[in-house]
Design an enzyme around this catalytic site. Structure first.
Site: not given
Length: 392
Positions: A50, A79-82, A95, A139, A197, A350
């Protein structure tokens, strides 16, 4: 405080480079001298996610001569949203390689060096020693403390950033001229206290907001212009659209950069940060089942109560059939315990198994000795049982 330039200028810019960087060259504060320093600079980005995505792209566009990329992961659709350095065609690729190709597409004059693999205590000093400045886009707390301690021991400046939902933070840590990360956060938060995140989400464009601040600070430190965020923490609230600053002073008792340091070499950062608490580890020992075992129990009609301890918005995305939602915090506050059945085996889950292990420890201490949790969580369930369901 203004600081001297971090790197010496390169001998010259080519005609093509002058054309490319002309909008920098006509800024008096940058000029030919500053652009030559950028060309001569070696900057390492820890992570190509990110924060690493916008940082790498703008460092490349700015003309930083050598860019290193530390990254072990592969591109996932979520991942592609950000993570804008990657594209749909890159899904499944490393990556580091995807980021390299994007960087070279932006600026072919950049030398890209890949360090494919996890940043660990046994390789960080060798990797960091090759660079002038580090940009931290990680992160997780274990890697943040690792980056900080290595930079202090090597006397390297680094630009730090952090993002979560709508909030971001950024600073420049350089122990020679100001505080380090440990001066701000002497100890990591208790395991499970601060969601990642992946658990809590992040507004995609927030990465660009904080990543661009990181690049701005990197350029200032490299070229010696402006007033870098040394000794200052920038806090950004995207919902309110506000920026505020907090002064950070050097801690005279800092364990790593103080006058009498207790940390004089790299340590076990996973243990230091306690990714999973000792109580959760003890509770999960012998009380962890697989998604396939849970499916067998369901098919056999076992007397179980399947409880999802994630947040409601996660539950809406994907859930295990028959599971009921009781968020983790309800257990930590004690309110959920009174509603648990005494005549059924409690099965917790979870997203991946970390939060459910923490809740399992609470249940064990409350007398639910036969309670279990699902290792791998709902992600493991989707991968093994219902592959057509979405993951996040």
């Amino acid at each position: 405080m203004s600081l001297p330039p971090l790197v010496e200028p390169a001998s010259e810019l080519t005609v093509d480079e002058v054309r490319r960087y002309s909008r920098h060259l006509i800024i008096p504060d940058v000029g030919m001298d500053g652009q030559k320093r950028l060309k001569n600079a070696k900057v390492l980005c820890v992570g190509a996610g990110g924060l690493g995505s916008p940082a790498l792209m703008y460092l490349a566009a700015a003309g930083v001569g050598t860019l290193g990329i530390v990254e072990f992961d592969e591109v996932d659709e979520s991942n592609l949203q950000r993570q804008i350095i990657h594209s749909q065609a890159d899904i499944g690729r490393p990556k580091a390689e995807s980021a390299r190709d994007s960087v070279l597409g932006i600026n072919p004059y950049v030398n890209v060096v890949l360090h494919e693999g996890r940043l660990e205590a046994d390789n960080v000093m060798e990797i960091f020693s090759q660079y002038d400045l580090i940009v931290d886009g990680t992160d997780n707390f274990a890697t943040r403390y690792l980056v900080n301690d290595a930079c202090v021991l090597l006397n390297k400046p680094y630009v730090w950033g952090s993002i979560y939902r709508f909030d971001g933070q950024a600073s420049v840590f350089w122990s020679e001229h100001g505080p380090c990360y440990r001066c701000l956060y002497p100890e990591p938060p208790p395991p499970g206290m601060v969601p990642s995140c992946a658990e809590g989400g992040v507004l995609g464009v927030l990465c660009a907001s904080i990543g661009s601040i990181q690049v701005t600070e990197a350029i200032k430190v490299l070229t010696g212009i402006g007033d870098p965020l040394v000794g200052r923490l920038m806090i950004y609230d995207a919902l309110e659209m506000t920026y505020r600053q907090v002064k950070v002073r050097k801690d005279p008792d800092c364990a790593v950069c103080g006058p009498n340091p207790t940390v004089t070499e790299l340590i076990d950062y996973e243990a230091f940060c306690g990714v999973v608490s000792e109580e959760a580890q003890e509770a999960a020992a012998g009380s962890t089942i697989t998604p396939k075992q849970l499916k067998e129990w369901m098919d056999d009609g076992e007397n179980i109560d399947v409880i999802d301890v994630r947040e409601p918005n996660e539950y809406e995305i994907v859930s295990i059939p028959g599971a009921r939602l009781i968020p983790k915090n309800d257990f930590l506050m004690g309110g959920a315990l009174q509603d648990l059945p005494q005549d059924k085996k409690i099965v917790l889950h979870c997203k991946t198994g970390v939060r459910s292990a923490e809740v399992l420890a609470v249940l064990k201490s409350a007398g639910f000795s036969d309670a279990v949790h699902v290792g791998g969580g709902v992600i493991g369930w989707v991968n093994q049982i219902e592959p057509d369901k979405p993951v996040y």
